[in-house]
Scaffold this motif. Structure first.
Motif, PDB file in Angstrom:
ATOM      1  N   SER A 112      44.327  57.986  41.980  1.00 30.44           N
ATOM      2  CA  SER A 112      43.902  56.723  41.357  1.00 30.44           C
ATOM      3  C   SER A 112      42.596  56.263  41.966  1.00 30.44           C
ATOM      4  CB  SER A 112      44.963  55.636  41.532  1.00 30.44           C
ATOM      5  OG  SER A 112      45.034  55.193  42.877  1.00 30.44           O
ATOM      6  N   VAL A 113      41.824  55.554  41.167  1.00 30.96           N
ATOM      7  CA  VAL A 113      40.571  54.961  41.619  1.00 30.96           C
ATOM      8  C   VAL A 113      40.638  53.473  41.320  1.00 30.96           C
ATOM      9  CG1 VAL A 113      38.055  55.000  41.435  1.00 30.96           C
ATOM     10  CG2 VAL A 113      39.366  57.098  41.013  1.00 30.96           C
ATOM     11  N   CYS A 114      40.279  52.655  42.303  1.00 34.60           N
ATOM     12  CA  CYS A 114      40.182  51.219  42.078  1.00 34.60           C
ATOM     13  C   CYS A 114      41.532  50.656  41.608  1.00 34.60           C
ATOM     14  CB  CYS A 114      39.059  50.969  41.069  1.00 34.60           C
ATOM     15  SG  CYS A 114      38.448  49.292  40.925  1.00 34.60           S
ATOM     16  N   THR A 115      41.521  49.858  40.544  1.00 36.00           N
ATOM     17  CA  THR A 115      42.756  49.238  40.056  1.00 36.00           C
ATOM     18  C   THR A 115      43.664  50.214  39.320  1.00 36.00           C
ATOM     19  OG1 THR A 115      41.634  48.506  38.034  1.00 36.00           O
ATOM     20  CG2 THR A 115      41.691  46.957  39.884  1.00 36.00           C
ATOM     21  N   GLY A 116      43.236  51.462  39.196  1.00 42.08           N
ATOM     22  CA  GLY A 116      44.116  52.483  38.626  1.00 42.08           C
ATOM     23  C   GLY A 116      45.382  52.660  39.453  1.00 42.08           C
ATOM     24  N   ALA A 117      45.340  52.187  40.712  1.00 41.58           N
ATOM     25  CA  ALA A 117      46.528  52.244  41.564  1.00 41.58           C
ATOM     26  C   ALA A 117      47.678  51.440  40.963  1.00 41.58           C
ATOM     27  CB  ALA A 117      46.197  51.720  42.960  1.00 41.58           C
ATOM     28  N   GLY A 118      47.337  50.430  40.160  1.00 35.67           N
ATOM     29  CA  GLY A 118      48.375  49.632  39.511  1.00 35.67           C
ATOM     30  C   GLY A 118      49.215  50.457  38.555  1.00 35.67           C
ATOM     31  N   LEU A 119      48.610  51.470  37.950  1.00 39.49           N
ATOM     32  CA  LEU A 119      49.353  52.349  37.044  1.00 39.49           C
ATOM     33  C   LEU A 119      50.322  53.224  37.826  1.00 39.49           C
ATOM     34  CD1 LEU A 119      46.383  53.380  34.716  1.00 39.49           C
ATOM     35  CD2 LEU A 119      48.193  51.722  34.213  1.00 39.49           C
ATOM     36  N   LEU A 120      49.882  53.715  38.985  1.00 40.09           N
ATOM     37  CA  LEU A 120      50.785  54.484  39.839  1.00 40.09           C
ATOM     38  C   LEU A 120      51.947  53.615  40.306  1.00 40.09           C
ATOM     39  CD1 LEU A 120      48.322  56.495  42.143  1.00 40.09           C
ATOM     40  CD2 LEU A 120      49.691  57.388  40.242  1.00 40.09           C
ATOM     41  N   ALA A 121      51.628  52.361  40.656  1.00 43.29           N
ATOM     42  CA  ALA A 121      52.664  51.445  41.120  1.00 43.29           C
ATOM     43  C   ALA A 121      53.691  51.190  40.026  1.00 43.29           C
ATOM     44  CB  ALA A 121      52.038  50.129  41.578  1.00 43.29           C
ATOM     45  N   ALA A 134      52.831  43.079  43.779  1.00 42.85           N
ATOM     46  CA  ALA A 134      53.498  43.815  42.701  1.00 42.85           C
ATOM     47  C   ALA A 134      54.273  45.020  43.224  1.00 42.85           C
ATOM     48  CB  ALA A 134      52.466  44.276  41.677  1.00 42.85           C
ATOM     49  N   THR A 135      53.929  45.464  44.432  1.00 42.11           N
ATOM     50  CA  THR A 135      54.560  46.663  45.002  1.00 42.11           C
ATOM     51  C   THR A 135      55.013  46.360  46.425  1.00 42.11           C
ATOM     52  OG1 THR A 135      52.779  47.826  43.824  1.00 42.11           O
ATOM     53  CG2 THR A 135      54.281  49.176  45.107  1.00 42.11           C
ATOM     54  N   PRO A 136      56.044  45.545  46.592  1.00 38.00           N
ATOM     55  CA  PRO A 136      56.466  45.125  47.938  1.00 38.00           C
ATOM     56  C   PRO A 136      56.957  46.265  48.811  1.00 38.00           C
ATOM     57  CG  PRO A 136      58.078  44.452  46.287  1.00 38.00           C
ATOM     58  CD  PRO A 136      56.874  44.921  45.535  1.00 38.00           C
ATOM     59  N   ASN A 137      57.374  47.373  48.192  1.00 36.11           N
ATOM     60  CA  ASN A 137      57.873  48.505  48.970  1.00 36.11           C
ATOM     61  C   ASN A 137      56.772  49.457  49.409  1.00 36.11           C
ATOM     62  OD1 ASN A 137      60.569  47.664  48.785  1.00 36.11           O
ATOM     63  ND2 ASN A 137      60.823  48.663  46.803  1.00 36.11           N
ATOM     64  N   ALA A 138      55.517  49.104  49.102  1.00 36.68           N
ATOM     65  CA  ALA A 138      54.373  49.899  49.545  1.00 36.68           C
ATOM     66  C   ALA A 138      53.570  49.092  50.556  1.00 36.68           C
ATOM     67  CB  ALA A 138      53.492  50.272  48.354  1.00 36.68           C
ATOM     68  N   ARG A 139      52.710  49.761  51.277  1.00 35.33           N
ATOM     69  CA  ARG A 139      51.806  49.087  52.207  1.00 35.33           C
ATOM     70  C   ARG A 139      50.384  49.324  51.718  1.00 35.33           C
ATOM     71  NH1 ARG A 139      50.577  50.802  58.456  1.00 35.33           N
ATOM     72  NH2 ARG A 139      49.149  49.102  58.951  1.00 35.33           N
ATOM     73  N   ILE A 140      49.742  48.275  51.223  1.00 34.44           N
ATOM     74  CA  ILE A 140      48.406  48.394  50.634  1.00 34.44           C
ATOM     75  C   ILE A 140      47.364  48.075  51.710  1.00 34.44           C
ATOM     76  CG2 ILE A 140      46.930  47.771  48.708  1.00 34.44           C
ATOM     77  CD1 ILE A 140      49.667  49.008  47.958  1.00 34.44           C
ATOM     78  N   LEU A 141      46.493  49.032  51.975  1.00 31.66           N
ATOM     79  CA  LEU A 141      45.551  48.938  53.081  1.00 31.66           C
ATOM     80  C   LEU A 141      44.167  48.478  52.632  1.00 31.66           C
ATOM     81  CD1 LEU A 141      46.409  52.328  54.829  1.00 31.66           C
ATOM     82  CD2 LEU A 141      47.439  50.078  55.241  1.00 31.66           C
ATOM     83  N   SER A 142      43.515  47.712  53.477  1.00 31.74           N
ATOM     84  CA  SER A 142      42.128  47.314  53.238  1.00 31.74           C
ATOM     85  C   SER A 142      41.207  48.184  54.089  1.00 31.74           C
ATOM     86  CB  SER A 142      41.933  45.841  53.589  1.00 31.74           C
ATOM     87  OG  SER A 142      42.225  45.627  54.964  1.00 31.74           O
ATOM     88  N   ALA A 147      54.526  53.083  37.678  1.00 32.60           N
ATOM     89  CA  ALA A 147      55.318  54.294  37.474  1.00 32.60           C
ATOM     90  C   ALA A 147      56.253  54.563  38.655  1.00 32.60           C
ATOM     91  CB  ALA A 147      54.397  55.494  37.260  1.00 32.60           C
ATOM     92  N   GLY A 148      56.220  53.684  39.667  1.00 35.26           N
ATOM     93  CA  GLY A 148      57.090  53.831  40.826  1.00 35.26           C
ATOM     94  C   GLY A 148      56.630  54.857  41.832  1.00 35.26           C
ATOM     95  N   LEU A 149      55.374  55.274  41.736  1.00 35.58           N
ATOM     96  CA  LEU A 149      54.885  56.363  42.580  1.00 35.58           C
ATOM     97  C   LEU A 149      54.289  55.900  43.900  1.00 35.58           C
ATOM     98  CD1 LEU A 149      53.284  58.599  39.790  1.00 35.58           C
ATOM     99  CD2 LEU A 149      55.522  58.839  40.880  1.00 35.58           C
ATOM    100  N   LEU A 150      54.194  54.578  44.095  1.00 40.92           N
ATOM    101  CA  LEU A 150      53.677  54.064  45.369  1.00 40.92           C
ATOM    102  C   LEU A 150      54.792  53.543  46.277  1.00 40.92           C
ATOM    103  CD1 LEU A 150      50.394  52.150  44.439  1.00 40.92           C
ATOM    104  CD2 LEU A 150      50.712  54.551  45.078  1.00 40.92           C
ATOM    105  N   TRP A 197      54.092  58.949  30.499  1.00 44.00           N
ATOM    106  CA  TRP A 197      53.234  60.137  30.649  1.00 44.00           C
ATOM    107  C   TRP A 197      52.860  60.347  32.113  1.00 44.00           C
ATOM    108  CZ3 TRP A 197      48.001  60.657  32.150  1.00 44.00           C
ATOM    109  CH2 TRP A 197      47.449  61.932  31.952  1.00 44.00           C
ATOM    110  N   ILE A 198      52.560  59.249  32.808  1.00 41.46           N
ATOM    111  CA  ILE A 198      52.220  59.338  34.229  1.00 41.46           C
ATOM    112  C   ILE A 198      53.428  59.855  35.024  1.00 41.46           C
ATOM    113  CG2 ILE A 198      51.638  57.994  36.292  1.00 41.46           C
ATOM    114  CD1 ILE A 198      49.964  56.168  34.439  1.00 41.46           C
TER     115      ILE A 198
END
Length: 220
Positions: free
Chosen positions: A119-128, A151-159, A130-133, A106-107
């Motif tokens: 996405s908010v908070c850990t909702g980013a995991g759902l985007l990931a 979990a998403t090595p092809n993305a850059r997760i920022l703090s 789905a391949g969207l990150l 669905w996503i």
């Protein structure tokens, strides 16, 4: 009814129909264990701003429990949800839902036509999932940054970033940051003046647009 009066009435009705038709559908996904402010914050922003039709959606129409004590009955299920223009994916206990195939499909399907996937908070995991990150920069709840990066090595997760805007895909940090992300979406779609009016109505004086990152395509 006199012809002139009837014509005016029909004209007003048509204008009202057109105004309603221009509203953007905002689908807020909720699930058992969803963080209250993750979905309530963006809900307040969009519901307080003219031009948005806000509703909740879940795996089914069965009530869900947020943080163990709030029961919420979703407006729609994934199968009968109106086509969303904006999808909001709050966090909380998202772990059990990352492997839910109907949800991830669905996503993915929503992303083919939606203007914004937020996405908010850990909702980013759902985007990931789905391949969207992939190939993008993103952010999430501070304690989820490292797990999401693994979990998403092809993305850059920022703090230390309130929100990250990749165009269609927008991610926010934890809990209250969803308010900032939603206000950013309002500013993006309707202008800073409208977003500021919404923040003022909410008496949310913590909104600092400069705390977010708007990514140029060449920066990804």
């Amino acid at each position: 009814m006199p012809l002139i009066k009837r014509s005016i009435t029909l004209s007003d009705s048509l204008k009202q129909d057109q105004k309603q038709a221009k509203k953007r559908n905002v689908a807020i996904f909720i699930h058992n264990g969803v963080e209250i402010l993750d979905f309530a914050g963006p809900s307040e922003v969009f519901a307080s701003t003219e031009g948005f039709n806000v509703y909740t959606v879940s795996l089914s129409k069965e009530p869900i429990i947020s943080q163990g004590f709030i029961k919420i009955t979703p407006t729609y299920s994934l199968t009968d949800c109106p086509k969303p223009d904006i999808v909001v994916l709050p966090g909380g206990e998202t772990g059990p839902f990352i492997e839910n195939k109907p949800l991830i499909e669905w996503i993915k399907s929503s992303s083919t036509h939606a203007e914004v996937m937020l996405s908010v908070c850990t909702g980013a995991g759902l985007l990931a999932k789905a391949g969207l990150l992939d190939g993008k920069q993103a952010t999430t709840f501070h304690s989820y940054i490292e797990p999401l990066q693994r979990a998403t090595p092809n993305a850059r997760i920022l703090s230390d970033t309130r929100f990250v805007d990749n165009g269609q895909i927008i991610t926010t940090a934890g809990v209250s940051a969803g308010i900032d992300g939603a206000l950013h979406v309002v500013a993006k779609l309707k202008g800073n003046v409208i977003a500021t009016q919404t923040a003022r109505y909410m008496e949310y004086d913590k909104w600092k647009p400069e705390e977010g990152l708007i990514v140029k395509q060449s920066d990804n």
